[in-house]
Structures are given as structure tokens and as C-alpha cells.
Design an enzyme around this catalytic site. Structure first.
Site, PDB file in Angstrom:
ATOM      1  CB  CYS A   1      -3.502   6.627   5.350  1.00 41.05           C
ATOM      2  SG  CYS A   1      -4.715   7.579   4.415  1.00 41.05           S
TER       3      CYS A   1
ATOM      4  CB  THR B   1      -0.989   0.005   1.188  1.00 36.82           C
ATOM      5  OG1 THR B   1      -2.063   0.904   0.898  1.00 36.82           O
ATOM      6  CG2 THR B   1      -0.320   0.418   2.491  1.00 36.82           C
TER       7      THR B   1
ATOM      8  CG  HIS C   1      -4.546   2.643   3.161  1.00 37.07           C
ATOM      9  ND1 HIS C   1      -3.686   2.733   2.106  1.00 37.07           N
ATOM     10  CD2 HIS C   1      -4.755   3.917   3.568  1.00 37.07           C
ATOM     11  CE1 HIS C   1      -3.397   4.013   1.887  1.00 37.07           C
ATOM     12  NE2 HIS C   1      -4.055   4.755   2.755  1.00 37.07           N
TER      13      HIS C   1
END
Lengths: 170, 219
Positions: free
Chosen positions: A34, A29, A51
Site C-alpha cells: 500500500c 500507519t 492509506h
């Protein structure tokens, strides 16, 4: 939406989503403010990646992958399905992300004071994992740049790459 | 939750087109070549889709970000694929395209100055046409209550990370986010440039704009 790349068995986890994978697949990811939450069952060579976009769902039931308080339980539930058993005592965690590149919400006359969402995400995720008694074995958090995260459930290794090309492992 | 109606989106598009026109003129003068900014769709999209607005999230982009101060907060981002951004530097320094191969201090300055010119022209035109109920001034000079940019900051970043940072404020309030994409065309034949201007208002500004666009009209 998790997308598997046939060429390399790499599953990409999009913003606000989670995915579970077993060796030889890997999970990847891309993080900014985040936080990527990696949970790993070393014995089963199985793991998952959430995520997380924001710290608190405030009761919202749509988009559970977006919030720390709903994404982590959802990821654990899916891991338990894959394990065919309870996750308690079997999972360890690694965290990355939570950067703050530029402040938001501080510049317009209509906006409240700026919040450091990256830091809030970090704190929320750590508190939830503590409450679930999941030990955090590695962290690569904060700062002001993005991170490209790759998780290998076979070994538990989490590789982090920075935009400048620097690589490290947690 | 702020979801713009079709009428509000059309009015906002009209206003942003003025911004793009102003920026086109300023950029053409700056580069000594005719450049046209072409406004994309004004729509609210899923966060996941928005996170890929600059291509694959792991692709590296060069970007200059200006914060917005005044009646609208948020970001204006001028983003280049590496080769396109470095070509801009060659264009400005009057040297063959391909001469510049990395982002040094001079190259970053050139990108930031270009962003400053494009951004200020865009915001000036925008400020002139915002509904008066937003309290916008008539020019993007840095005075209290008027729409103005913060100085540009250069980033060399993963596309996905950059968009996360830019969209986070809206994401706190909304499941669908608004980012308005503007593409660049060079010269009379409309050859595309791999540059993108992104207008990303913050959540309170989006709500204020929606309200103002309901009450007022684009001039």
C-alpha cells in the site's frame, strides 16, 4: 478506522482509510504494498494521511479509502472542511510504501500474470497528485519491505521506520 | 465477487482440517513432541480486520512464506512471535529455551525447514481431498498441474505489512478476504504456542474453489 491513542495523541490509520489531524496530534500507519499519501498544510499545521490499497476504483463507490482515485479526493475534501476553505495551492505531499515483497497472481494455474501492485499504486498516486498540482516534497517508495510511517502535522516531518530498526525522514 | 456460502465454507473447512491433521503428524515427528494444529474459522472478513490477524500491525513477526503452485495459488505463511520462533530453534537444537536470541542464518534455516515440513504435509493432505474438478493431483510433488509449494522464504517483518503483501491479490477483487488461521498446541495439555499458520488463496483460486465446492464434495 482511525483510532486515537490517548497516551501519545497518535491516530492510527488502518488499511484503506484516511484521517486528518492538526498539531499536536500525529498520524501513523503501517505500509507494505500500500502507499501512504501524506498531505500537509504548513501554514495551518494541519495534515492528512490516506492509506491507499489499490490504484483504481474502476467506478466502485464503496470503500473510497481503498483506491488512489477515490481516497485522495476524499482526503482533500476532509482537509478543506478542517481548513474552512479551498486546498488549492496550500497542500504539499509526501509518499511512502509501494513495496513488493512477494509476487502475487503468478503461481496458480487459474491466475493471470503477476502484477506489481506496489508499483501500480505509486504510479497512480503520483499521477493523481500531478493532475491536482500538488507538489511531492518527499518519497520513500518501492523496495521489498514494510514501513512504519509517522506524520507530524506540526512540522510536516514524516518518519519512516523499517522492520530492521532503521529510521529515516522524508 | 466470490463470497462463499455456509455450505462451501463447511466443505472447505473439512478439507483444510485434513491438511491440519497431516501437518500435525509431520510436525510432531520433526520436533519429537506431540503438536496439534487447530484450525480456526473459515470466514471472509473485512480487509481491515484481516490486517490484524497476527496482532497489532506494527508488531514484528518472523515468518516463512511458501507460494502455492498448481490448482490453488496464493500463500502459506508460518508466522511466529519472535520469542516463540526462537524457542522453536532451541527445541530443534536441543538447547534450553532462551538460548537463541536473534535470527541468524542457522535460526532462519531451522524456521524454513520447519515450514517446509509443515507446509508440504498440509498441502499433501489438502491435495488428496480437494474436489477433482479443481484438477488437483494426489500429492504435493512438484509436477505440472499438481498442488505444490515454492521453497520457503524467511521474513522478519511488521505484521501489518506482511499481511498486506499476502492479501493484496484477493483485495484487488474482493472487499472481504479469506485467510484461514491455524493455531498450534503443544502436548497433551494443549498449551498454546505462539505460532500461526495462515492459508491465503489468491482471488482466482478462491473463485475456482467456490465453484468446485459447489459441484463436488470434500472426500
Amino acid at each position: 478506522m482511525a483510532q486515537e491513542s490517548d497516551a501519545s495523541n497518535v491516530v492510527s490509520v488502518a488499511i484503506g482509510r484516511w484521517a486528518v489531524a492538526a498539531s499536536p496530534s500525529r498520524l501513523r500507519t503501517l505500509l507494505g504494498s500500500c502507499v501512504g499519501v501524506v498531505l500537509h498544510d504548513r501554514a495551518a499545521k494541519l495534515g492528512g494521511l490516506a492509506h491507499v490499497v489499490l490504484p483504481d476504483s474502476r467506478g466502485a463507490v464503496e470503500h473510497p479509502g481503498k483506491y488512489a482515485d477515490t481516497a485522495i479526493p476524499a482526503l482533500i475534501a476532509e482537509l478543506e472542511q478542517a481548513m474552512r476553505g479551498k486546498a488549492a495551492g496550500r497542500l504539499v505531499a509526501k509518499l511512502a510504501g509501494g513495496a513488493s515483497m512477494f509476487q502475487v497472481g503468478a503461481t496458480s494455474t487459474t491466475a493471470p500474470a503477476a502484477k506489481n501492485i506496489g508499483r501500480m499504486n505509486q504510479e497512480a498516486v503520483e499521477a493523481i497528485l500531478a493532475s491536482l498540482r500538488i507538489p511531492i516534497l518527499g518519497r520513500d517508495l518501492g523496495g521489498d519491505g514494510g514501513r512504519n510511517l509517522m506524520f507530524d502535522p506540526a512540522s510536516g516531518r514524516v518518519q519512516i521506520r523499517s522492520p530492521g530498526g532503521g529510521e529515516r525522514e522524508i | 465477487m466470490t463470497i462463499l456460502t455456509e455450505v462451501q465454507r463447511r466443505l472447505l473447512r473439512t478439507i483444510l482440517e485434513r491438511g491440519a491433521e497431516g501437518a500435525s503428524q509431520a510436525l510432531s515427528r520433526w520436533l519429537g513432541e506431540e503438536v496439534r494444529l487447530v484450525l480456526g474459522e473459515v470466514e471472509q472478513i473485512e480487509l481491515e480486520e484481516a490486517a490484524e490477524a497476527l496482532g497489532p500491525p506494527e508488531s514484528l513477526v518472523a515468518a516463512c512464506r511458501m507460494g502455492l503452485v498448481g490448482p490453488i495459488g496464493g500463500s502459506l505463511l508460518l508466522c511466529f512471535e519472535d520469542h516463540a520462533g526462537l524457542a522453536l530453534v532451541d527445541l530443534l537444537l536441543h538447547q534450553p529455551v532462551g538460548t537463541t536470541t536473534e535470527w541468524g542464518e542457522v535460526e532462519q534455516s531451522a524456521a524454513m525447514e520447519t515450514t517446509n515440513i509443515v507446509g508440504c504435509a498440509y498441502l499433501n493432505a489438502l491435495a488428496s481431498h480437494l474436489p477433482s474438478s479443481l484438477g488437483a493431483g494426489s500429492s504435493a510433488m512438484s509436477t505440472a498441474g499438481e498442488l505444490a509449494p515454492t521453497p520457503p522464504v524467511f521474513f522478519h517483518e511488521f505484521a501489518g505489512s506482511l499481511l498486506q503483501f499476502a492479501l493484496m491479490d484477493q483485495a484487488q477483487e474482493l472487499d472481504r478476504v479469506l485467510l484461514v488461521r491455524t493455531n498450534f498446541e503443544l502436548g497433551g495439555d494443549g498449551a498454546g504456542l505462539d505460532w500461526t499458520l495462515l492459508f491465503v488463496p489468491d482471488a482466482p483460486s478462491l473463485a475456482a474453489m467456490a465453484s468446485a465446492l459447489t459441484d463436488g464434495n470434500a472426500s
